[in-house]
Write an enzyme that holds these catalytic residues in place. Structure first.
Site: not given
Ligand code: 8X3
Length: 256
Positions: A38-39, A192, A91, A144, A157, A64, A14
């Protein structure tokens, strides 16, 4: 739109980006917020901004999500007015590197898997039994486009985000017969700190990701998250894929 006034909303990650925008927009709707990140200093800055603009009650958790012991201890010991969580926004997440798998750094993989996948599981496992007992709740996961399509160098990822999507589906099945809702909100490119984190502070590389087109903003995503949370109880927004108008797939972006 169903009121979420005084509902208790936990938002992980957040302190910036989509998480901070969600905090602001849930506050706007009168929800009470448990903000985790975390921060602590950045969390405090986000909280101060919200408190100035809205009436919201805010509780801060320096946490974390990948630290299982801290997650379990923090969420098991929420003080009384905060313990009956209504909505969880999972998130917190990050990407590290854009290397082909054959050159990938294992430490980067661990960090993404520990945060995006295991962290989401730890937080959910801690809060969901209470929701089931109270027969009330909503889990909103931030996935995503990367969970729908892989791209070169995205390997691990993308796999973590595909896992978030699959977990959302599986969780909804596990909860069938309860009123608890599960949503997965899957953004494309949102401007972001995401790319600065991916490229470990290399701003030239990071800025290029958002150059020459009009990317989504964190507020665009937060609006959708709040939309999911404010549907009538019969409506479960299961999955939302949202891309900038200038984006048509994980890798196709119309840049000027
Ligand atoms: C972030 C979108 O496509 O840059 O989850 O990996 S992308």
């Amino acid at each position: 739109m169903v009121s979420i006034q005084e509902q208790i909303v936990v938002i992980t990650g957040a302190s910036s980006g989509i998480g901070a925008s969600c905090a602001k927009m849930f506050a706007q709707e009168g929800a009470s917020l448990i903000l985790a990140a975390r921060r602590r200093d950045q969390l405090e800055a986000v909280a101060a901004e919200i408190e100035q603009a809205y009436q919201s009650q805010i509780y801060l958790l320096e946490m974390d999500v990948s630290d299982r012991a801290t997650v379990e201890a923090s969420l098991a010991s929420l003080p009384e007015p905060w313990s009956n969580v209504n909505i969880l926004v999972n998130n917190a997440g990050l990407s590290r590197g854009l290397d082909k798998l054959q050159q990938g750094e294992i430490q980067n993989w661990e960090e993404m898997i520990d945060t995006n996948l295991k962290g989401l599981l730890y937080v959910t496992r801690s809060l969901l039994p209470g929701m089931v007992n109270r027969n009330q709740g909503h889990i909103i996961n931030i996935g995503s486009i990367a969970g729908h399509q892989a791209y070169v160098g995205g390997n691990v990822y993308c796999a973590t985000k595909a896992a978030v999507r699959t977990l959302s589906q599986g969780l909804k099945m596990d909860l069938l017969g309860t009123p608890i809702r599960v949503s997965c909100v899957d953004p494309g490119t949102v401007e972001t700190d995401f790319s600065r984190v991916r490229f470990r502070g290399d701003t030239t590389k990071a800025d290029k990701v958002y150059q020459g087109f009009n990317p989504l903003t964190p507020d665009d995503i937060a609006e959708i998250v709040v939309f999911c949370a404010t549907r009538p109880s019969r409506v479960n927004m299961s999955e939302v894929l949202v891309l900038a108008t200038d984006q048509s797939s994980a890798t196709m972006i119309n840049r000027q």
